[in-house]
Structure formats: C-alpha cells, structure tokens
Design a protein around this motif. Structure first.
Motif, PDB file in Angstrom:
ATOM      1  N   LYS A   1       1.960   2.405   9.918  1.00  0.00           N
ATOM      2  CA  LYS A   1       1.020   2.664   8.826  1.00  0.00           C
ATOM      3  C   LYS A   1       1.777   2.784   7.510  1.00  0.00           C
ATOM      4  O   LYS A   1       2.729   3.543   7.381  1.00  0.00           O
TER       5      LYS A   1
ATOM      6  N   ILE B   1       1.152  -8.313   1.668  1.00  0.00           N
ATOM      7  CA  ILE B   1       0.460  -7.152   2.226  1.00  0.00           C
ATOM      8  C   ILE B   1      -1.046  -7.159   1.939  1.00  0.00           C
ATOM      9  O   ILE B   1      -1.849  -6.975   2.857  1.00  0.00           O
ATOM     10  N   LYS B   2      -1.400  -7.370   0.707  1.00  0.00           N
ATOM     11  CA  LYS B   2      -2.809  -7.314   0.291  1.00  0.00           C
ATOM     12  C   LYS B   2      -3.683  -8.208   1.165  1.00  0.00           C
ATOM     13  O   LYS B   2      -3.343  -9.356   1.421  1.00  0.00           O
TER      14      LYS B   2
ATOM     15  N   TYR C   1      -2.529   0.813   5.011  1.00  0.00           N
ATOM     16  CA  TYR C   1      -2.437  -0.504   5.646  1.00  0.00           C
ATOM     17  C   TYR C   1      -1.864  -0.265   7.036  1.00  0.00           C
ATOM     18  O   TYR C   1      -0.879   0.454   7.188  1.00  0.00           O
TER      19      TYR C   1
ATOM     20  N   TYR D   1      -4.022   3.832  -0.722  1.00  0.00           N
ATOM     21  CA  TYR D   1      -4.591   2.922   0.261  1.00  0.00           C
ATOM     22  C   TYR D   1      -3.673   2.861   1.467  1.00  0.00           C
ATOM     23  O   TYR D   1      -2.450   2.865   1.328  1.00  0.00           O
TER      24      TYR D   1
ATOM     25  N   TYR E   1      -3.378  -6.355   6.226  1.00  0.00           N
ATOM     26  CA  TYR E   1      -3.165  -5.259   7.181  1.00  0.00           C
ATOM     27  C   TYR E   1      -4.199  -4.149   7.014  1.00  0.00           C
ATOM     28  O   TYR E   1      -3.864  -2.981   6.939  1.00  0.00           O
ATOM     29  N   GLN E   2      -5.442  -4.535   6.971  1.00  0.00           N
ATOM     30  CA  GLN E   2      -6.494  -3.535   6.790  1.00  0.00           C
ATOM     31  C   GLN E   2      -6.617  -2.663   8.037  1.00  0.00           C
ATOM     32  O   GLN E   2      -6.453  -3.102   9.156  1.00  0.00           O
ATOM     33  N   CYS E   3      -6.917  -1.389   7.787  1.00  0.00           N
ATOM     34  CA  CYS E   3      -7.090  -0.431   8.894  1.00  0.00           C
ATOM     35  C   CYS E   3      -8.507  -0.505   9.449  1.00  0.00           C
ATOM     36  O   CYS E   3      -9.411  -0.913   8.799  1.00  0.00           O
TER      37      CYS E   3
ATOM     38  N   VAL F   1       1.691  -2.564   9.982  1.00  0.00           N
ATOM     39  CA  VAL F   1       2.582  -3.313   9.095  1.00  0.00           C
ATOM     40  C   VAL F   1       3.958  -3.380   9.757  1.00  0.00           C
ATOM     41  O   VAL F   1       4.530  -2.333  10.089  1.00  0.00           O
TER      42      VAL F   1
END
Length: 56
Positions: A12, A50-51, A25, A23, A54-56, A28
């Motif tokens: 995380k 990243i953007k 992610y 925010y 890697y959404q949670c 990762v």
C-alpha cells in the motif's frame, strides 16, 4: 506531493498531495515505489506509472 508512505508487507502506497488530500494505492510493487522515490520529477513519474493503475 508533500509526503509518501509505503507498506512493504501489503504494497500500500499513500501519497499526500500539496492540496492536503491523501490517496491510497494498493498492491504497488516495491520497484514502482523505489522508482517514485528516485525520480527527478515525482509528479511525472506518478502520472506515468501510478495514477489510475493501483486503485484500492
């Protein structure tokens, strides 16, 4: 971005942006976090690697 935290056990990544929002992610890879920390432009690296990935 003003702060970056990373949990190696879970992958995380938490990023605190200048606007005051944090925010998370998830999942990762360590090498992505390491790349962010080494990047000459953290904003550019974030946008590229990243953007929206890697959404949670």
């Amino acid at each position: 971005m003003i702060a970056v935290g990373y949990d190696t056990a879970t992958g995380k990544l938490r990023i605190m942006f200048k606007q005051g929002r944090a925010y998370d992610y998830c999942r990762v890879p360590a090498q992505v976090h390491e790349g962010l920390m080494r990047a000459g432009s953290k904003g550019t690296y974030f946008d590229r690697y990243i953007k929206d990935r890697y959404q949670c």
